[in-house]
Design a protein around this motif. Structure first.
Motif, PDB file in Angstrom:
ATOM      1  N   ARG A  25       0.816  -1.121   0.080  1.00  0.00           N
ATOM      2  CA  ARG A  25      -0.077  -0.049   0.054  1.00  0.00           C
ATOM      3  C   ARG A  25       0.863   1.282  -0.029  1.00  0.00           C
ATOM      4  O   ARG A  25       0.635   2.021  -0.696  1.00  0.00           O
ATOM      5  N   PHE A  26       1.826   1.473   0.735  1.00  0.00           N
ATOM      6  CA  PHE A  26       2.820   2.347   1.123  1.00  0.00           C
ATOM      7  C   PHE A  26       4.060   2.479   0.490  1.00  0.00           C
ATOM      8  O   PHE A  26       4.924   3.634   0.460  1.00  0.00           O
ATOM      9  N   GLY A  27       4.782   1.198  -0.078  1.00  0.00           N
ATOM     10  CA  GLY A  27       5.788   1.346  -0.594  1.00  0.00           C
ATOM     11  C   GLY A  27       7.016   1.744   0.099  1.00  0.00           C
ATOM     12  O   GLY A  27       7.327   1.375   1.306  1.00  0.00           O
ATOM     13  N   ALA A  28       7.804   2.493  -0.427  1.00  0.00           N
ATOM     14  CA  ALA A  28       8.913   3.172  -0.083  1.00  0.00           C
ATOM     15  C   ALA A  28       8.800   3.790   1.269  1.00  0.00           C
ATOM     16  O   ALA A  28       9.517   3.979   2.115  1.00  0.00           O
ATOM     17  N   GLN A  29       7.654   4.590   1.393  1.00  0.00           N
ATOM     18  CA  GLN A  29       7.170   5.341   2.756  1.00  0.00           C
ATOM     19  C   GLN A  29       7.254   4.362   3.798  1.00  0.00           C
ATOM     20  O   GLN A  29       7.723   4.448   4.899  1.00  0.00           O
ATOM     21  N   TYR A  30       6.574   3.209   3.808  1.00  0.00           N
ATOM     22  CA  TYR A  30       6.356   2.206   4.829  1.00  0.00           C
ATOM     23  C   TYR A  30       7.935   1.753   5.067  1.00  0.00           C
ATOM     24  O   TYR A  30       8.373   1.516   6.106  1.00  0.00           O
ATOM     25  N   ASP A  31       8.898   1.352   3.951  1.00  0.00           N
ATOM     26  CA  ASP A  31      10.066   0.679   4.157  1.00  0.00           C
ATOM     27  C   ASP A  31      11.072   1.993   5.095  1.00  0.00           C
ATOM     28  O   ASP A  31      11.733   1.623   5.828  1.00  0.00           O
ATOM     29  N   ASP A  32      10.862   3.136   4.629  1.00  0.00           N
ATOM     30  CA  ASP A  32      11.414   4.161   5.682  1.00  0.00           C
ATOM     31  C   ASP A  32      10.828   4.312   6.971  1.00  0.00           C
ATOM     32  O   ASP A  32      11.939   4.344   7.854  1.00  0.00           O
ATOM     33  N   TYR A  33       9.645   4.266   7.193  1.00  0.00           N
ATOM     34  CA  TYR A  33       9.342   4.014   8.478  1.00  0.00           C
ATOM     35  C   TYR A  33       9.778   2.937   9.244  1.00  0.00           C
ATOM     36  O   TYR A  33      10.313   2.912  10.364  1.00  0.00           O
ATOM     37  N   THR A  34       9.782   1.678   8.720  1.00  0.00           N
ATOM     38  CA  THR A  34      10.354   0.433   9.137  1.00  0.00           C
ATOM     39  C   THR A  34      11.816   0.482   9.796  1.00  0.00           C
ATOM     40  O   THR A  34      12.196   0.036  10.767  1.00  0.00           O
TER      41      THR A  34
END
Length: 41
Positions: A25-34
């Motif tokens: 759903r969020f792609g790179a944004q979610y990866d940055d968050y994690t």
């Protein structure tokens, strides 16, 4: 004895599917968050 089984059930049955959904759903944004936030708050 039941606690380890419950942890694995929650991990495989809820957490991993949710993480896959969020990554799609969020792609790179979610990866940055994690990378910024620990997995177990």
């Amino acid at each position: 004895m039941l606690f380890p089984a419950a942890v694995l059930l929650v991990l495989w049955g809820a957490i991993r599917p949710e993480e896959r959904f969020l990554r799609k759903r969020f792609g790179a944004q979610y990866d940055d968050y994690t990378r910024r936030v620990r997995r177990w708050l």
